[in-house]
Design a protein around this motif. Structure first.
Motif, PDB file in Angstrom:
ATOM      1  N   VAL A 186       0.825  -1.220   0.000  1.00  0.00           N
ATOM      2  CA  VAL A 186       0.000   0.000   0.000  1.00  0.00           C
ATOM      3  C   VAL A 186       0.857   1.268   0.000  1.00  0.00           C
ATOM      4  O   VAL A 186       0.571   2.217  -0.729  1.00  0.00           O
ATOM      5  N   LEU A 187       1.916   1.281   0.817  1.00  0.00           N
ATOM      6  CA  LEU A 187       2.647   2.547   0.971  1.00  0.00           C
ATOM      7  C   LEU A 187       3.672   2.816  -0.129  1.00  0.00           C
ATOM      8  O   LEU A 187       3.890   3.974  -0.496  1.00  0.00           O
ATOM      9  N   GLU A 188       4.305   1.752  -0.639  1.00  0.00           N
ATOM     10  CA  GLU A 188       5.363   2.000  -1.633  1.00  0.00           C
ATOM     11  C   GLU A 188       4.876   2.815  -2.835  1.00  0.00           C
ATOM     12  O   GLU A 188       5.546   3.768  -3.230  1.00  0.00           O
ATOM     13  N   PRO A 189       3.723   2.475  -3.428  1.00  0.00           N
ATOM     14  CA  PRO A 189       3.283   3.280  -4.583  1.00  0.00           C
ATOM     15  C   PRO A 189       3.028   4.742  -4.207  1.00  0.00           C
ATOM     16  O   PRO A 189       3.311   5.640  -5.006  1.00  0.00           O
ATOM     17  N   ILE A 190       2.547   4.975  -2.990  1.00  0.00           N
ATOM     18  CA  ILE A 190       2.291   6.369  -2.567  1.00  0.00           C
ATOM     19  C   ILE A 190       3.623   7.098  -2.429  1.00  0.00           C
ATOM     20  O   ILE A 190       3.798   8.224  -2.900  1.00  0.00           O
ATOM     21  N   LEU A 191       4.593   6.414  -1.810  1.00  0.00           N
ATOM     22  CA  LEU A 191       5.920   7.023  -1.631  1.00  0.00           C
ATOM     23  C   LEU A 191       6.598   7.251  -2.983  1.00  0.00           C
ATOM     24  O   LEU A 191       7.249   8.275  -3.193  1.00  0.00           O
ATOM     25  N   ALA A 192       6.409   6.300  -3.883  1.00  0.00           N
ATOM     26  CA  ALA A 192       7.049   6.407  -5.203  1.00  0.00           C
ATOM     27  C   ALA A 192       6.541   7.636  -5.955  1.00  0.00           C
ATOM     28  O   ALA A 192       7.255   8.216  -6.768  1.00  0.00           O
ATOM     29  N   GLN A 193       5.307   8.047  -5.645  1.00  0.00           N
ATOM     30  CA  GLN A 193       4.775   9.258  -6.298  1.00  0.00           C
ATOM     31  C   GLN A 193       5.225  10.532  -5.598  1.00  0.00           C
ATOM     32  O   GLN A 193       4.742  11.622  -5.909  1.00  0.00           O
ATOM     33  N   GLY A 194       6.065  10.374  -4.575  1.00  0.00           N
ATOM     34  CA  GLY A 194       6.528  11.552  -3.831  1.00  0.00           C
ATOM     35  C   GLY A 194       5.487  12.083  -2.868  1.00  0.00           C
ATOM     36  O   GLY A 194       5.555  13.236  -2.433  1.00  0.00           O
ATOM     37  N   ARG A 195       4.490  11.256  -2.528  1.00  0.00           N
ATOM     38  CA  ARG A 195       3.454  11.727  -1.610  1.00  0.00           C
ATOM     39  C   ARG A 195       3.797  11.288  -0.188  1.00  0.00           C
ATOM     40  O   ARG A 195       4.571  10.355   0.022  1.00  0.00           O
ATOM     41  N   VAL A 196       3.166  11.955   0.772  1.00  0.00           N
ATOM     42  CA  VAL A 196       3.373  11.606   2.178  1.00  0.00           C
ATOM     43  C   VAL A 196       2.139  10.863   2.681  1.00  0.00           C
ATOM     44  O   VAL A 196       1.063  11.452   2.796  1.00  0.00           O
ATOM     45  N   PRO A 197       2.277   9.553   2.969  1.00  0.00           N
ATOM     46  CA  PRO A 197       1.127   8.862   3.548  1.00  0.00           C
ATOM     47  C   PRO A 197       0.906   9.351   4.987  1.00  0.00           C
ATOM     48  O   PRO A 197       1.862   9.482   5.749  1.00  0.00           O
ATOM     49  N   VAL A 198      -0.336   9.648   5.331  1.00  0.00           N
ATOM     50  CA  VAL A 198      -0.674  10.073   6.695  1.00  0.00           C
ATOM     51  C   VAL A 198      -1.548   8.958   7.274  1.00  0.00           C
ATOM     52  O   VAL A 198      -2.693   8.768   6.856  1.00  0.00           O
ATOM     53  N   VAL A 199      -0.958   8.201   8.191  1.00  0.00           N
ATOM     54  CA  VAL A 199      -1.554   6.927   8.613  1.00  0.00           C
ATOM     55  C   VAL A 199      -2.175   7.055  10.007  1.00  0.00           C
ATOM     56  O   VAL A 199      -1.592   7.691  10.891  1.00  0.00           O
ATOM     57  N   THR A 200      -3.311   6.433  10.195  1.00  0.00           N
ATOM     58  CA  THR A 200      -3.930   6.392  11.529  1.00  0.00           C
ATOM     59  C   THR A 200      -3.032   5.608  12.481  1.00  0.00           C
ATOM     60  O   THR A 200      -2.656   4.470  12.201  1.00  0.00           O
ATOM     61  N   GLY A 201      -2.688   6.182  13.623  1.00  0.00           N
ATOM     62  CA  GLY A 201      -2.028   5.403  14.669  1.00  0.00           C
ATOM     63  C   GLY A 201      -3.064   4.540  15.367  1.00  0.00           C
ATOM     64  O   GLY A 201      -4.264   4.596  15.048  1.00  0.00           O
ATOM     65  N   PHE A 202      -2.595   3.692  16.302  1.00  0.00           N
ATOM     66  CA  PHE A 202      -3.466   3.036  17.277  1.00  0.00           C
ATOM     67  C   PHE A 202      -4.250   1.838  16.757  1.00  0.00           C
ATOM     68  O   PHE A 202      -4.636   0.980  17.514  1.00  0.00           O
ATOM     69  N   LEU A 203      -4.509   1.766  15.432  1.00  0.00           N
ATOM     70  CA  LEU A 203      -5.399   0.705  15.001  1.00  0.00           C
ATOM     71  C   LEU A 203      -4.801  -0.216  13.952  1.00  0.00           C
ATOM     72  O   LEU A 203      -3.791   0.078  13.330  1.00  0.00           O
ATOM     73  N   GLY A 204      -5.452  -1.342  13.818  1.00  0.00           N
ATOM     74  CA  GLY A 204      -5.095  -2.329  12.811  1.00  0.00           C
ATOM     75  C   GLY A 204      -6.363  -3.099  12.483  1.00  0.00           C
ATOM     76  O   GLY A 204      -7.469  -2.638  12.796  1.00  0.00           O
ATOM     77  N   ALA A 205      -6.202  -4.257  11.854  1.00  0.00           N
ATOM     78  CA  ALA A 205      -7.378  -5.073  11.563  1.00  0.00           C
ATOM     79  C   ALA A 205      -6.978  -6.540  11.555  1.00  0.00           C
ATOM     80  O   ALA A 205      -5.816  -6.873  11.272  1.00  0.00           O
ATOM     81  N   THR A 206      -7.930  -7.386  11.844  1.00  0.00           N
ATOM     82  CA  THR A 206      -7.691  -8.830  11.770  1.00  0.00           C
ATOM     83  C   THR A 206      -7.542  -9.196  10.288  1.00  0.00           C
ATOM     84  O   THR A 206      -7.911  -8.410   9.420  1.00  0.00           O
ATOM     85  N   PRO A 207      -7.033 -10.416   9.985  1.00  0.00           N
ATOM     86  CA  PRO A 207      -6.862 -10.776   8.570  1.00  0.00           C
ATOM     87  C   PRO A 207      -8.173 -10.652   7.786  1.00  0.00           C
ATOM     88  O   PRO A 207      -8.166 -10.342   6.594  1.00  0.00           O
ATOM     89  N   ASP A 208      -9.320 -10.843   8.459  1.00  0.00           N
ATOM     90  CA  ASP A 208     -10.580 -10.698   7.723  1.00  0.00           C
ATOM     91  C   ASP A 208     -11.159  -9.286   7.821  1.00  0.00           C
ATOM     92  O   ASP A 208     -12.328  -9.062   7.505  1.00  0.00           O
ATOM     93  N   GLY A 209     -10.344  -8.333   8.293  1.00  0.00           N
ATOM     94  CA  GLY A 209     -10.733  -6.930   8.154  1.00  0.00           C
ATOM     95  C   GLY A 209     -11.501  -6.311   9.311  1.00  0.00           C
ATOM     96  O   GLY A 209     -12.023  -5.203   9.167  1.00  0.00           O
ATOM     97  N   VAL A 210     -11.581  -6.990  10.460  1.00  0.00           N
ATOM     98  CA  VAL A 210     -12.289  -6.387  11.597  1.00  0.00           C
ATOM     99  C   VAL A 210     -11.314  -5.451  12.327  1.00  0.00           C
ATOM    100  O   VAL A 210     -10.189  -5.842  12.649  1.00  0.00           O
TER     101      VAL A 210
END
Ligand code: ADP
Ligand code: ASP
Ligand code: MG
Length: 481
Positions: A186-210
């Protein structure tokens, strides 16, 4: 993209106060702007605005008790706080309206979740994570738009797309391999475009997306995880004080910045209550060999604290810092027949674990006929009940005489590599407390030789903290002051 990957990579994390007002957030924006030149690959991680996670969780708990009348006020507060920042920092009207709308949808989601809890009459850990994660999902949109408003190409990213965790809601554990794969994808293509990903701290998700969360204060951990899996060269934690200090500056006004700390020292400090860094942040960062720095959003020129590798010459025998964990109780299980009870310690800690309570400290009492450990005061009743149930037979047979808890106590910990090997330091610690008539209820020594913990009555905590901090000021040459 092997060439891309070699460019200097930095993960910056901003805490709640660093984004909590328009002034603070514009300071954060400026820091990002100024860092872009040195760090062509820059990833920003943000917490929720200060106070927001507490507001969300308090509302959820109240709703589960059927009290929904406060929801209207909570929704308003969320809207007003976020909109005020959008109005100040996003000049483009259409963009500002869009961000406010997105935040409005998240507020509606909050309201729906709370009302569902009110209907069900319960707040499950999974539902609490869905609510708690909303704070970061709001702040990330605001910060990303605020960055764009100053010409920094930014893109908000929800960490549910990046950080894969188990199902331990409210205290989820990341799967680093799966996280690495997703994060890079997810992040490499954003970085490759010279953009700054701004990511939510604190959270994640289970493999099925919860959606899951990593535990309170867990945005530091998010930054550590992302720094490790990318990997980044460095992770910088931007907070509201000048780095890690010799004590919590709120409790000890003359606390001073510690310019360098080893990973073992910071691990001990964080574990024993220095809120400035989430204790889980350190492990992934050490394992991946990523540099770590803690610095002040409101005083960005200050170098803050740098983490350095553990090494012998660095571990001079000085006390570097003192920390406090407040609102604890010491629980004692005692009885003359205890020696004969099989597996008593394993059963005791099994019973404590069954309540989901963590034990910050275990101490060896002077007699071998007791087990003594600390738990948060809020869990005391539940833990005693679980222990009484686990040892019902032994209590009836008087192999165990009683299971009891102290009043509120504070765990104070002095930290410094090599301290325990240095003759006289432990003595100085105890005489400093003795001179002030502070009674030490229990002692525990970290096996790592990096810390000594002392348990004192809550009413003595500030006096004792001050006395121990004095030792840093007066005994260290070139130390904290
Ligand atoms: P953030 O919102 O940036 O994550 P936190 O409130 O979680 O910030 O952590 C920063 C706070 O940690 C400081 O404001 C300070 O009161 C507290 N703190 C506790 N112990 C220490 C310490 N030894 N050094 C620095 N800050 C400390
Ligand atoms: N917003 C979350 C909390 O308040 C995570 C963090 O701030 O690190 O616990
Ligand atoms: Mg924090």
């Amino acid at each position: 993209m092997p060439e891309q990957n070699k460019l200097p990579t930095l993960v910056m994390k901003f805490g709640g106060t660093s984004v909590g007002t328009a002034e603070a957030m514009s300071q954060a924006v400026q820091i990002v702007q100024n860092s872009r030149q040195d760090w062509p690959r820059l990833i920003v991680v943000t917490s929720a605005l200060s106070g927001v996670t507490n507001l969300l969780l308090d509302s959820a708990h109240q709703s589960a008790r059927g009290q929904v009348h406060q929801l209207y006020e909570a929704e308003n507060r969320l809207r007003i706080t976020h909109d005020a920042i959008a109005d100040r920092l996003i000049q483009d009207l259409a963009r500002s309206v869009q961000v406010k709308q997105e935040i409005g949808h998240l507020i509606a989601e909050f309201s729906n979740l709370c009302r569902a809890m009110a209907v069900l009459g319960e707040a499950t850990p999974r539902a609490l994570d869905a609510v708690a994660s909303l704070g970061e999902r709001m702040s990330v949109r605001l910060l990303s738009a605020a960055l764009e408003a100053t010409g920094v190409p930014a893109q908000s990213v929800e960490a549910t797309q990046l950080i894969v965790t188990d199902r331990a809601f409210q205290n989820a554990h990341p799967d680093l391999k799966a996280t690495q794969e997703r994060t890079r994808r997810v992040l490499e293509p954003i970085l490759a475009q010279g953009r700054v990903p701004v990511v939510t701290g604190f959270l994640g998700a289970t493999p099925d997306g919860v959606t899951t969360t990593l535990g309170r204060g867990g945005s530091d951990y998010s930054a550590g995880i992302l720094g490790a899996v990318l990997p980044a060269d460095e992770v910088w934690i931007w907070t509201d004080v000048d780095g890690v200090m010799s004590a919590d500056p709120r409790a000890v006004p003359n606390a001073a910045t510690i310019p360098e700390l080893t990973y073992r020292e910071i691990a001990e400090l964080a574990y024993y209550g220095a809120k400035v860094l989430h204790p889980k942040t350190i492990r992934p960062v050490i394992d991946a060999g990523v540099g770590l720095r803690i610095c002040n959003t409101f005083n960005p020129q200050h170098p803050g604290t740098r983490l350095v590798a553990d090494s012998a010459e660095r571990s001079r025998g000085e006390i570097k810092a003192v920390t406090a964990i407040r609102n604890q109780r010491l629980i004692t299980i005692e009885g003359r027949g205890m020696l004969g009870v099989p597996g008593v310690a394993a059963r005791a800690f099994g019973a404590v674990a069954s309540t989901g309570t963590s034990v910050p400290l275990i101490t060896q009492a002077s007699s071998e006929q007791s087990i003594c450990f600390a738990v948060p005061a809020s869990s005391n009743g539940e833990v005693i009940q679980a222990l009484e149930a686990a040892f019902a037979i032994e209590l009836a047979q008087h192999d165990i005489d009683r299971i009891w808890a102290t009043e509120d106590v504070t765990i104070l910990t002095v930290v410094g590599a090599g301290m325990i090997r240095t003759p006289g330091i432990a003595g100085r610690v105890f005489s400093a407390l003795g001179q002030r008539n502070v009674n030490v209820i229990a002692i525990a020594q970290g096996s790592s030789e990096v810390s000594i913990s002392l348990v004192v009555d809550a009413s003595d905590a500030d006096l004792a903290l001050g006395a121990l901090h004095e030792l840093i000021v007066t005994t260290n040459t070139g130390g904290a002051q």
